[in-house]
Design a protein around this motif. Structure first.
Motif, short mmCIF file in Angstrom:
data_model
loop_
_atom_site.label_atom_id
_atom_site.label_comp_id
_atom_site.label_asym_id
_atom_site.label_seq_id
_atom_site.Cartn_x
_atom_site.Cartn_y
_atom_site.Cartn_z
N ILE A 14 -10.56 11.69 -31.29
CA ILE A 14 -10.52 12.44 -32.55
C ILE A 14 -9.98 13.83 -32.24
N GLY A 15 -9.02 14.29 -33.02
CA GLY A 15 -8.51 15.63 -32.77
C GLY A 15 -7.45 16.04 -33.77
N ARG A 16 -6.92 17.22 -33.55
CA ARG A 16 -5.88 17.76 -34.43
C ARG A 16 -4.52 17.67 -33.75
N VAL A 17 -3.53 17.40 -34.56
CA VAL A 17 -2.18 17.13 -34.07
C VAL A 17 -1.48 18.39 -33.59
N VAL A 18 -0.77 18.26 -32.48
CA VAL A 18 0.23 19.24 -32.06
C VAL A 18 1.50 18.44 -31.77
N ARG A 19 2.59 18.83 -32.42
CA ARG A 19 3.85 18.12 -32.26
C ARG A 19 4.60 18.61 -31.02
N MET A 20 5.25 17.69 -30.35
CA MET A 20 6.11 18.04 -29.22
C MET A 20 7.32 18.81 -29.75
N PRO A 21 7.71 19.90 -29.10
CA PRO A 21 8.88 20.65 -29.57
C PRO A 21 10.14 19.80 -29.59
N GLU A 22 11.07 20.14 -30.47
CA GLU A 22 12.34 19.44 -30.53
C GLU A 22 13.15 19.73 -29.26
N PRO A 23 14.04 18.83 -28.88
CA PRO A 23 14.83 19.05 -27.67
C PRO A 23 15.77 20.25 -27.79
N LEU A 24 16.28 20.68 -26.65
CA LEU A 24 17.24 21.78 -26.64
C LEU A 24 18.47 21.41 -27.46
N PRO A 25 19.11 22.38 -28.11
CA PRO A 25 20.32 22.08 -28.87
C PRO A 25 21.46 21.66 -27.95
N GLU A 26 22.38 20.91 -28.49
CA GLU A 26 23.54 20.46 -27.73
C GLU A 26 24.37 21.67 -27.28
N PRO A 27 24.73 21.74 -25.99
CA PRO A 27 25.54 22.89 -25.53
C PRO A 27 26.89 22.96 -26.27
N VAL A 28 27.32 24.17 -26.55
CA VAL A 28 28.59 24.37 -27.25
C VAL A 28 29.75 23.91 -26.36
N ASP A 29 30.70 23.23 -26.97
CA ASP A 29 31.88 22.76 -26.24
C ASP A 29 32.94 23.87 -26.24
N ARG A 30 32.92 24.66 -25.18
CA ARG A 30 33.87 25.77 -25.08
C ARG A 30 34.44 25.82 -23.67
N ALA A 91 38.21 19.26 -16.11
CA ALA A 91 38.95 19.33 -17.37
C ALA A 91 38.68 20.62 -18.13
N GLY A 92 37.86 21.53 -17.54
CA GLY A 92 37.63 22.83 -18.16
C GLY A 92 36.29 22.99 -18.84
N LYS A 93 35.39 22.01 -18.72
CA LYS A 93 34.08 22.11 -19.36
C LYS A 93 33.16 23.03 -18.57
N THR A 94 32.20 23.61 -19.25
CA THR A 94 31.13 24.33 -18.56
C THR A 94 30.19 23.30 -17.92
N ALA A 95 29.42 23.74 -16.96
CA ALA A 95 28.47 22.83 -16.32
C ALA A 95 27.50 22.26 -17.34
N GLU A 96 27.03 23.12 -18.27
CA GLU A 96 26.08 22.66 -19.29
C GLU A 96 26.69 21.54 -20.14
N ARG A 97 27.91 21.77 -20.60
CA ARG A 97 28.56 20.77 -21.46
C ARG A 97 28.89 19.51 -20.68
N ALA A 98 29.32 19.67 -19.43
CA ALA A 98 29.65 18.50 -18.61
C ALA A 98 28.42 17.64 -18.36
N VAL A 99 27.28 18.29 -18.08
CA VAL A 99 26.03 17.54 -17.90
C VAL A 99 25.68 16.79 -19.18
N HIS A 100 25.74 17.48 -20.31
CA HIS A 100 25.42 16.84 -21.59
C HIS A 100 26.30 15.62 -21.83
N GLU A 101 27.60 15.77 -21.64
CA GLU A 101 28.52 14.66 -21.94
C GLU A 101 28.37 13.52 -20.94
N ALA A 102 28.24 13.83 -19.66
CA ALA A 102 28.12 12.78 -18.64
C ALA A 102 26.85 11.95 -18.84
N TYR A 103 25.75 12.64 -19.11
CA TYR A 103 24.49 11.93 -19.29
C TYR A 103 24.47 11.17 -20.62
#
Length: 552
Positions: A14-30, A91-103
């Motif tokens: 028995i208890g009160r709800v705490v929601r898991m935070p939403e995931p990080l936003p998608e890295p900008v493709d720049r 191809a010119g992606k940032t590490a953040e964007r490359a990780v996002h796309e590869a995964y």
């Protein structure tokens, strides 16, 4: 409003709800402002840090968590992913964007494969989020800390978070997605967390909502009445009393013995299993020796690990399953190429026959470890579907020095031919997870068909009854090593269907022991008949519960 899902275990919270935070936003493709070499160095450093952190959490949590998080850490070190990531950086992606796309691309491949691999998509998402957070210098996504005990509600929960939940604060876990055999569910069961998975209706819950998480009844009660709260509190107190009762061997009320054994994934879990009252091991999964290896372990390496297990369970029964791998759990040295439907492909005993040297080495290592120990070693083959496969395994096992050789009953054909398969085998052990999957044609790892993932289905129970009857007729043992044995009421039904031993997560043993002691042999058989007479899983569960309530 009440929400249905799939309960893990039989607890109530028995208890009160705490929601898991939403995931990080998608890295900008720049375009990157750094050189490809600099971006690759950033990515490599972040990947290494995440892999190290996952392993640290696994070592801290121990048990099944160590295996799960080791497998997840491997996603941060996968050479194919690294190659894809490097190409995107070039191809010119940032590490953040490359990780996002590869995964994301890898995730799509896993989903397309289905089955075991599709369920790993959540693990890939988590690694991606952790690496991106590391690159951005932000805290990794994780469980919130509101400063008071709470019921955690999440779309799904990453293994790294489930493994290290603070059980003083997290009263229960509810996931909107996931399935009953996802990594989240496996770890929740291993840590005895009150949990409900695949609870789609939980998406409407908000922080602060009061709920009752009733895993035993697969139910999430929202905005409970005072009467519902009082009943839940009474049930929680009664369960706590059961869990604190003295450890005794498993038995029915009339004294009929029903040994309660543990499902284990490594010898490291032996001490905790014995402390929980395990009378032996009903399923020792040997995959941990193989999963992160480029080549199969040697006989000597395997003998050392098996010896640790047998020494820990001195004088007790230990049932070991030989390597259960194949197309849906790919290993470099067992990979025979892509299969469109790996759940129906070259796996289990089929894969081992195709690479018999691996099976021979494993059986030889087990026999050598047995010769130096005082445990009662039994060895079984996974995914046996025919009499000929049972004959093959038994002959080879006995040839290589295994005294007791049996089979797992996980596909309907093996259950329907149980009388003949048991003529060729020393025992049978029913894997209810896969048996349910193949009987209902519903992938056991997918939350989208979680409603069909119930061993209470009368079709599954009827197949179990076939095996039980064959065991009685032949005088050979029939065990249950699937998760069905961890359901306290279903455990009684399984004994009524002919099961002679029950094996489960150690956390479930106390509840099952208490449930068995409520019924004698005739009542267990009557419970089984009531469930068999129903038309569906829910009706079978309700019929058994009604019968049980009538004899309290």
């Amino acid at each position: 409003m009440n929400v249905s899902g799939t309960g893990i275990g039989s607890g109530i919270a028995i208890g009160r709800v705490v929601r898991m935070p939403e995931p990080l936003p998608e890295p900008v493709d720049r375009p990157s402002a750094l050189s490809p070499a600099a971006e690759k160095a950033r990515a490599a450093e972040a990947l290494a840090a995440v892999a190290a952190e996952l392993r640290r959490r696994g070592e801290q949590a121990g048990g099944a968590a160590a295996e799960v998080l080791e497998a997840q850490a491997m996603f941060a070190e996968d050479p194919m992913l690294e190659s894809d990531l490097d190409a995107r950086v070039d191809a010119g992606k940032t590490a953040e964007r490359a990780v996002h796309e590869a995964y994301a691309a890898y995730r799509a491949q896993l989903l397309a494969l289905g089955g075991y691999m599709a369920e790993r998509a959540t693990d890939v998402d988590d690694v991606s989020q952790r690496v991106i957070a590391e690159l951005l210098g932000q805290p990794a996504p994780g469980v919130p800390d509101p400063g008071h005990p709470f019921v955690l509600v999440a779309r799904d929960l990453a293994p790294a978070d489930t493994a290290t939940l603070d059980l003083e604060q997290v009263l229960a876990l509810v996931t909107i997605g996931g399935g009953p055999t996802s990594h989240t569910a496996i770890l929740a069961r291993d840590k005895a967390i009150v949990a409900i998975v695949a609870a789609d209706g939980a998406s409407v819950l908000r922080d602060g909502d009061e709920v009752i998480v009733d895993a035993e009844n697969d139910l999430l009660v929202t905005d409970p009445t005072p009467e519902e709260l009082e009943d839940a509190e009474a049930r929680r107190a009664a369960r706590a009393a059961r869990l604190s009762a003295p450890l005794t061997p498993g038995a029915l009320a009339d004294g009929t013995p029903v040994p309660l054994l543990a499902n284990l994934g490594s010898a490291d879990a032996a001490v905790a299993a014995l402390a929980a009252g395990a009378e032996g091991v009903g399923l020792f999964r040997t995959e941990f020796l193989f999963l992160d290896a480029a080549t199969a372990p040697t006989v000597a390496e395997q003998q050392l690990e098996y010896g640790r297990l047998l020494q820990a369970f001195d004088g007790k029964k230990v049932v070991v399953r030989v390597l259960d791998a194949g197309a849906d759990k790919p290993l470099a040295f067992l990979d025979d190429g892509h299969e469109d439907n790996p759940a129906l492909g070259l796996r289990g005993i089929r894969a081992l026959r195709a690479h018999e040297e691996i099976l021979r080495d494993q059986l030889s290592a087990l026999a050598a470890a047995d010769a130096e120990a005082n445990a009662d070693l039994w060895v079984m083959a996974p995914m046996v579907a025919t009499v000929e496969e049972a004959e093959y395994f038994s002959a080879l096992a006995h040839e290589l020095g295994i005294r007791v050789a049996g089979v797992m009953v996980e596909v309907p054909s093996a259950a329907l031919l149980a009388d003949r398969i048991l003529r060729a085998s020393d025992f049978a052990s029913i894997g209810t997870n896969d048996l349910t999957q193949y009987t209902l044609a519903a992938d056991r790892l997918l939350g989208t068909v979680a409603a069909l993932q119930s061993p209470w289905n009368p079709a599954v129970l009827r197949l179990i009854a076939e095996v039980g009857a064959a065991g009685r007729a032949s005088g050979k043992p029939v065990g249950i090593c699937g998760e069905a044995a961890a359901d306290p009421l279903l455990a009684v039904v399984l004994v009524g269907l002919g099961a002679t031993t029950l094996s489960m997560s150690p956390a479930a043993i106390a509840d099952v022991r208490a449930s068995l002691l409520r019924f004698d042999s005739a009542q267990a058989a009557a419970l089984a008949e009531a469930a068999l007479s129903a038309d569906g899983a829910a009706e079978a569960h309700a019929a058994a519960r009604a019968y049980a309530d009538g004899i309290r």
